[in-house]
Design a protein around this motif. Structure first.
Motif, PDB file in Angstrom:
ATOM      1  N   LYS A  90     -74.121  43.780  16.089  1.00  0.00           N
ATOM      2  CA  LYS A  90     -72.881  44.086  16.313  1.00  0.00           C
ATOM      3  C   LYS A  90     -71.833  43.551  15.346  1.00  0.00           C
ATOM      4  O   LYS A  90     -71.132  44.214  14.623  1.00  0.00           O
ATOM      5  N   ALA A  91     -72.218  42.268  14.984  1.00  0.00           N
ATOM      6  CA  ALA A  91     -71.131  41.549  14.123  1.00  0.00           C
ATOM      7  C   ALA A  91     -71.649  41.918  12.674  1.00  0.00           C
ATOM      8  O   ALA A  91     -70.630  41.983  11.868  1.00  0.00           O
ATOM      9  N   GLN A  92     -72.666  42.590  12.398  1.00  0.00           N
ATOM     10  CA  GLN A  92     -73.116  42.509  10.981  1.00  0.00           C
ATOM     11  C   GLN A  92     -72.829  43.787  10.586  1.00  0.00           C
ATOM     12  O   GLN A  92     -72.798  44.278   9.390  1.00  0.00           O
ATOM     13  N   MET A  93     -73.051  44.900  11.749  1.00  0.00           N
ATOM     14  CA  MET A  93     -73.039  46.238  11.215  1.00  0.00           C
ATOM     15  C   MET A  93     -71.241  46.936  11.210  1.00  0.00           C
ATOM     16  O   MET A  93     -70.589  46.513  12.162  1.00  0.00           O
ATOM     17  N   SER A  94     -71.022  47.744  10.259  1.00  0.00           N
ATOM     18  CA  SER A  94     -69.899  48.519  10.246  1.00  0.00           C
ATOM     19  C   SER A  94     -69.849  49.371  11.676  1.00  0.00           C
ATOM     20  O   SER A  94     -70.708  49.873  12.108  1.00  0.00           O
ATOM     21  N   ALA A  95     -68.647  50.045  11.490  1.00  0.00           N
ATOM     22  CA  ALA A  95     -68.286  51.050  12.385  1.00  0.00           C
ATOM     23  C   ALA A  95     -68.948  52.444  12.357  1.00  0.00           C
ATOM     24  O   ALA A  95     -69.003  53.131  13.112  1.00  0.00           O
ATOM     25  N   ASP A  96     -69.433  52.468  11.025  1.00  0.00           N
ATOM     26  CA  ASP A  96     -70.365  53.684  11.011  1.00  0.00           C
ATOM     27  C   ASP A  96     -71.565  53.725  11.645  1.00  0.00           C
ATOM     28  O   ASP A  96     -72.398  54.682  11.732  1.00  0.00           O
ATOM     29  N   TRP A  97     -72.073  52.304  12.058  1.00  0.00           N
ATOM     30  CA  TRP A  97     -73.214  52.390  12.857  1.00  0.00           C
ATOM     31  C   TRP A  97     -73.195  52.199  14.362  1.00  0.00           C
ATOM     32  O   TRP A  97     -72.394  51.607  14.823  1.00  0.00           O
ATOM     33  N   THR A  98     -74.419  52.540  14.957  1.00  0.00           N
ATOM     34  CA  THR A  98     -74.149  52.423  16.437  1.00  0.00           C
ATOM     35  C   THR A  98     -75.630  51.587  16.698  1.00  0.00           C
ATOM     36  O   THR A  98     -76.426  51.719  16.225  1.00  0.00           O
TER      37      THR A  98
END
Lengths: 627, 627
Positions: free
Chosen positions: A100-108
């Motif tokens: 969750k910390a490493q991925m942008s909001a484009d990712w689920t």
């Protein structure tokens, strides 16, 4: 080092990589857009991307770390699905926070192995329009995986399509290059068996199964068979390669830049081809078998692209090399014994240094404490590399079995107020090591910690003294290390131990854990395996005591074929943090015997060295005194 | 009773059957000729016949024992292949001698599970002409089995063809008839949950899996769900039946002759159909779902004929009833507790009688010694049947864990020169029992026997005192019962224990053994399970000590959810044959505590009974004295 802690060896360079990726590679949404641009020309509606390489390696080279490039997530376990609208990444509980910390909001982020976890197939079934075509890279999905996923998806109205050439590579401009380190060649004196002898044994295995040939993609299988080692993946002495062994000949596919005249001469019995020619050659080979009823052994982890070539003549199973390389011969064992002693001498020096620093109140960070043992090891004879990224953890950090310092946490100081856990090992040319010690110096050790530490020690000894029938599955032994702590309502959430290679991967089959191993990965004489029970108290401390053992015949009254554990690791286990009143007589006996042998072995080795070792010898004598 | 001792309940009637079959049924070759006559009209070249019934029952009614009729072999595990030239029967090591003795020269025995064993598929591949068609009965081969075998055979050029109506039945003139015992109906007071409540729980399970319906063929699953019991199979209170549970209604398929007005009223919430209408009804049901995306839960053991109907909408898995019926509710547990105490009172009387006879030098055969306990049990309240064929074995016979008297061996006398092992149990209307005791009376007990017996007792206690996390797989615990004897190089070749039904099959999931159980068969609170380690010394003696336990929450310092074993069987374990010097303090404590509670529980129960029980009470006091 715990097997479930499969993870990538990136911590040394991760900060650099994070920075540089950010600058060079475009934003997360730009990358997803680039990927989706490829969908039309390939006539797909979605794309699958497991985080692995063409060889199903446990550790990846940066070259193959597409999932990190695309999503930002650097954990080792990831399965990505990108549709026209969504980008999803499945991972397990070790990585929820990190992902969750490493991925942008484009990712689920999607969870694995929870009660309400949804599989990629089920997600597709509920969220993607029927009739959609799902693309995948046939080089990095195994034949089995692709077949079974495709079966499940086609039964609910979807289609899977292999797309040659990974779609991410098409827009990964600054992709790291493949390393090109020269091959290391090991002599028969170092391995106990020549390439020729090993190929003969492989052919015997093929004959038993009425197979004409074997295709090996698992890199450690290729290395072991040909007595070679590489440097393509950090900590794992592996070179990207593929080996075809037929009833008559053997073909190695490898980048020729890794060879020199000496390796060419070492490999004189093997036809050598460029790594990039693998597929064409195997296609031709498969065609040459047309009209015969020859079967080809394709290990279960073979990728789809290669498996598909042999679809009509495939013999599937666990690679026969796994069983062969697990049973070490005397030469390999002698090498591992020597390497383990040298490694323990390095660790002894380290522990003397550490105790002095911590008790002296020195300004020593967790990070620096870890780097010190890495540095000391490099001076040992036949040192090649570390065998994994050293785990060095203070206090509550030690409660995370897969802890790696990051974001400044590594600046935490080692003190007499907290536990310190160090899990480390090295690749020596004659053997691979892996050892964990947990220490707490001074007189501020809480009684509860002492109890927990003693439970872990007892768990270790309970397993180390187990006598068991030859050829059983490791899952049957695992609980013997837990019985004691279970009575306290305590447990640890990883396997008891894993097989260790001979100057090869620090994790290999078979292991001892709650997982059932294949019937081709059972426990036999000559297996080299860790015992590493632990206890992890969130927010307080973590404890793990790990040695490597070899499995040796046990002397039993019945004379039947039984095995037991003989230590390869000889290193004091801190005596001051044991609650002696909890130990049964047999625990005390084992510990005193282990320490007395440790003293004699390490003293002998240190005595042979030049220089003044008074301090180490005094420390050893004290650390090995009977309790 | 050991789970691997899956075998048919034929010993009481076997001599009769052997005689009558011989006279009535024609010679072995005549039977094979009759079978082969059917090949032409069915256009097949060979025929497969596993030894089971349409419900994959562990025990068969004589009605379904086609393999015995055809081959003469009466063992429980058999897989038959008849080609135009050959007749082959595969079985495992328990039965090699028996199969060879029982079958004529027209048959070839094939081994299972040996290193050089050849599978039926491989045998066909090497010995039958390519293109051959292999027939099978879709009622008695599971869908999974038929599919996977058919896949393997078709890849090497053969075809499998389901043939409705078993070919053996066509010429089995004197086939035993199906029993028609009336159904027993259990009230909510006896089961703790009404049929309606159970159907609601089943529907919840279906909903979780997004299934519209469930088809149950496993007879104990049907019985448990509907709170009914039958009498179609000896020792197992089962009635041939099939149950369809949909989201809206439930349909039971059963021979109406087994019903009376009270069972019809008990089953008022269920639509009742003739057993013979099962297939037609399910075919129509499957058709009624056409055009919907409804899935139907088809447990993995469902036969091919039924499975095939739901091929396009099949949800496969372990029957959800297995998990539900394994976790006994308080009413079931109370019933089992009471039944176990009554059963132990019967066994106490028996042991008093036995000791007197053996020490008195009475002329008591092994057979008569077994029949006596069977007879005593019939007088206990709520007795329905035995739960399996009593194992009663003297001396070296006891070394065969699956021993059954035959050919005069049962005339061997019980004496003070040899061990006597008795493994027996009963079906009571409130619970099922299963207990083994090993005794050796007098002063001729060899020291080596005493050692072995003590190792078995320690194994039993080591397991009975284990504390373990809720929800683990039984394979993880099994070795805890072996650790001690492993140090002597000894082991036993069967599982540690099996689940026991509530007035239902004596063997049900989950168990504790070297086999890994499905993740749907884990260990939870309320599970009723045996602990029965043993040692078997060929030609000398056999030892087994078996109790039934319930799994109960353990009190642990951490407060985490852990379980432990609480005895259901309260019966003295012979004290005179223990080598007390081998026991650790914790073993002594457990045994003394167990005996003290046994005395108090059995004494209380005996005191309530009419008549003079002075002898039993005196014996009990002595047998339960502390060591």
């Amino acid at each position: 080092m715990i097997y479930q802690s499969i993870r990538l060896s990136i911590s040394l360079s991760s900060k650099f990589l994070r920075r540089s990726f950010g600058a060079m590679m475009g934003s997360p949404i730009e990358k997803l857009t680039s990927l989706r641009k490829e969908f039309d020309s390939e006539k797909i509606d979605a794309y699958l991307l497991p985080s692995t390489d063409a060889h199903q390696s446990e550790y990846l080279a940066e070259f193959d770390f597409r999932v990190k490039f695309l999503s930002g997530f650097s954990g080792s376990n990831a399965f990505v699905l990108v549709t026209k609208e969504k980008a999803l990444l499945w991972t397990d509980g070790r990585y929820f926070i990190q992902a969750k910390a490493q991925m942008s909001a484009d990712w689920t982020m999607m969870t694995q192995a929870l009660k309400d976890s949804i599989s990629p197939e089920d997600w597709i079934n509920s969220n993607v329009e029927k009739g959609a075509v799902i693309g995948f890279d046939p080089d990095i999905m195994t034949y089995d995986e692709a077949k079974s996923m495709s079966g499940r998806l086609s039964s609910v109205g979807f289609k899977m399509r292999p797309i040659h050439g990974n779609l991410v590579d098409r827009f990964w401009k600054e992709r790291p290059t493949l390393p090109n380190k020269k091959l290391i060649c090991l002599s028969k004196e170092e391995t106990g068996a020549s390439v020729d002898e090993k190929l003969t044994r492989v052919r015997e295995e093929l004959k038993k199964r009425q197979c004409k040939a074997l295709v090996l993609l698992a890199l450690d299988d290729v290395m072991w068979t040909l007595n070679i080692r590489g440097g393509d993946i950090q900590y794992n002495p592996l070179a990207y390669s593929v080996l075809l062994v037929t009833d008559k000949d053997a073909h190695l596919f490898i980048d020729s830049v890794k060879l020199d005249s000496s390796s060419r001469s070492h490999l004189s019995d093997v036809s050598i081809h460029e790594y990039t020619e693998t597929k064409q050659f195997l296609t031709n080979y498969s065609k040459s078998l047309e009209g015969t009823n020859a079967t080809v052994f394709i290990p279960g982890t073979t990728n789809y692209a290669i498996g598909e070539l042999f679809e009509s003549r495939m013999y599937q199973g666990v690679s026969p090399i796994q069983g062969m390389k697990a049973k070490k011969n005397n030469v390999e064992l002698e090498g591992i014994r020597r390497a383990s002693i040298r490694d323990a001498v390095a660790l002894s020096k380290y522990l003397v240094w550490l105790e002095e620093k911590v008790i002296g109140g020195a300004d020593l960070t967790e990070d620096a404490a870890g780097k010190k043992i890495d540095e000391i090891r490099t001076h040992e004879e036949k040192f090649v590399d570390l065998s994994f990224d050293t785990i060095s953890a203070v206090g509550p950090h030690a409660a995370l079995p897969h802890y790696h310092p990051s974001n400044g946490s590594e600046l935490v100081k080692t003190t007499t107020n907290e536990v310190f856990l160090v899990d480390s090992g090295a690749q020596y040319r004659d053997g691979t090591t892996d050892v964990t010690r947990t220490v707490w110096y001074g007189n501020k050790v809480p009684a509860e910690f002492r109890r927990d530490n003693t439970l872990v020690l007892m768990a270790h000894i309970d397993m180390a003294t187990t006598v068991f029938p030859v050829g059983i599955n490791g899952i049957r032994l695992d609980a013997i290390s837990r019985m004691g702590m279970w009575k306290y309502g305590l447990d640890y959430n990883h396997g008891l131990g894993h097989g260790v290679g001979h100057f090869l991967n620090v994790h290999e089959a078979p292991g001892i854990s709650h997982r059932r191993y294949s019937d081709h990965n059972l426990l036999y004489e000559g297996t080299v395996i860790t015992i590493e029970p632990g206890l992890y108290m969130e927010g307080k401390w973590g404890i793990r005591i790990e040695n490597v053992y070899e499995l040796v015949p046990a002397t039993v009254p019945s004379g039947a074929p039984f095995l037991t554990f003989k230590p390869l690791t000889w290193l004091p286990i801190q005596r001051e943090i044991i609650d002696v009143t909890m130990l049964e007589e047999r625990h005390k006996q084992w510990l005193n015997d282990y320490h007395s042998k440790t003293l004699s072995i390490l003293k002998g080795n240190i005595d042979e060295r030049t220089g003044d070792h008074t301090k180490e010898l005094e420390w050893l004598k004290k650390a090995c005194a009977p309790i």
